[in-house]
Design an enzyme around this catalytic site. Structure first.
Site, PDB file in Angstrom:
ATOM      1  N   SER A 138       0.808  -1.247  -0.064  1.00  8.76           N
ATOM      2  CA  SER A 138       0.111  -0.039   0.123  1.00  8.76           C
ATOM      3  C   SER A 138       0.809   1.210   0.018  1.00  8.76           C
ATOM      4  O   SER A 138       2.035   1.054   0.636  1.00  8.76           O
ATOM      5  CB  SER A 138      -0.915  -0.105   1.281  1.00  8.76           C
ATOM      6  OG  SER A 138      -1.560   1.433   1.593  1.00  8.76           O
ATOM      7  N   TYR A 151      -2.122   0.216  10.726  1.00 15.59           N
ATOM      8  CA  TYR A 151      -2.059  -0.275   9.286  1.00 15.59           C
ATOM      9  C   TYR A 151      -0.640   0.193   8.635  1.00 15.59           C
ATOM     10  O   TYR A 151      -0.202  -0.620   7.807  1.00 15.59           O
ATOM     11  CB  TYR A 151      -2.958   0.354   8.368  1.00 15.59           C
ATOM     12  CG  TYR A 151      -3.232   0.000   6.946  1.00 15.59           C
ATOM     13  CD1 TYR A 151      -3.596  -1.502   6.855  1.00 15.59           C
ATOM     14  CD2 TYR A 151      -3.317   0.584   5.951  1.00 15.59           C
ATOM     15  CE1 TYR A 151      -3.453  -1.958   5.498  1.00 15.59           C
ATOM     16  CE2 TYR A 151      -3.519   0.424   4.783  1.00 15.59           C
ATOM     17  CZ  TYR A 151      -3.490  -1.192   4.363  1.00 15.59           C
ATOM     18  OH  TYR A 151      -3.790  -1.483   3.308  1.00 15.59           O
TER      19      TYR A 151
END
Length: 253
Positions: A138, A151
């Site tokens: 990501s 995250y």
């Protein structure tokens, strides 16, 4: 999986294949001629997907060693492509007040799950003579943002694991790559992050005319996986035009 007579059948494994980027990737790999092993926790969904694409369904929680061992048994001695897609985010709380359980869950799935599956399937990737690992990271694995501590920590770990494995396998016939998507609108990511709160999930994409969709990322993954065997796309960052950075997104009024 038994070898067929004649030309060797190319096989691919996609984890987290029950929806979103994973399902889109499985469909596109199948169109490219791969037999796809569709792995996910939700057996009913991967069975339907496997039937659709002519692949194989495996119920697999990547955090469960027994599930991962069973996945390796189904794959057998040879594998061409591994897409480590299983992951996800939970919560958007500041570090000071974040739930430790959310951080543990994100690390277990995104990092340890990727590690378990990669370790289990590397021998089969070597046998192919031109195997490739595509880790779905990501842009959060490159840039921090408020509320994203757990995250971003997990996706930074995926990025470093990818880089380290590439160094360690430089003399092996296995490529190691990462695709790092930015804002992708799928049916499950934001809902999972906000515990099923539809209003908060929808607000993530409010005013963004064209966020990425799962098929955009799948197209990038399959492009990476089908380059000639001597070509390693170390990292592919893919974002919608409206997203210049994690914190800079153009939203229509």
């Amino acid at each position: 999986m038994s070898e067929q007579q004649g030309p060797v059948t190319r096989t691919a494994v996609v984890t987290g294949a029950s929806g979103g980027i994973g399902a889109a990737t499985a469909r596109l790999l199948a169109r490219e001629g791969f037999t796809v092993v569709c792995a996910a926790r939700r057996l009913d969904r991967v069975q339907a997907l496997a039937e659709e694409v002519g692949g194989v369904a495996v119920q697999c929680d990547v955090t469960d060693p027994d599930d991962v061992a069973r996945l390796a048994e189904v794959v057998g001695p040879r594998l061409d492509v591994l897409v480590n897609n299983a992951g996800g985010a939970h919560g958007l709380d500041p570090v000071e007040t974040a739930r430790v359980e959310d951080w543990e869950r994100m690390y277990a799935v995104n990092v340890i799950g990727t590690l378990r599956v990669t370790q289990a399937l590397l021998p089969a990737l070597r046998v192919s003579g031109a195997g490739i690992v595509v880790n779905v990271g990501s842009t959060a694995g490159r840039v921090a943002y408020e509320g994203g501590g757990g995250y971003t920590a997990a996706k930074h770990a995926v990025a470093v694991m990818t880089e380290t494995l590439r160094l360690e396998l430089v003399d092996q016939p296995v490529r190691v790559t990462e695709v790092a998507p930015g804002m992708v609108r799928t049916e499950g990511f934001a809902l999972t992050r906000f515990g099923g709160d539809r209003e908060r999930a929808d607000a993530v994409y409010a005013g963004v005319a064209e966020p990425l969709v799962a098929e955009d990322v799948a197209d990038a993954i399959v492009w990476m996986a089908t380059r000639p065997a001597h070509v390693n796309v170390d990292l592919l960052v893919i974002k919608p035009r409206a997203q210049a950075a994690q914190h800079k997104v153009h939203r229509e009024p």
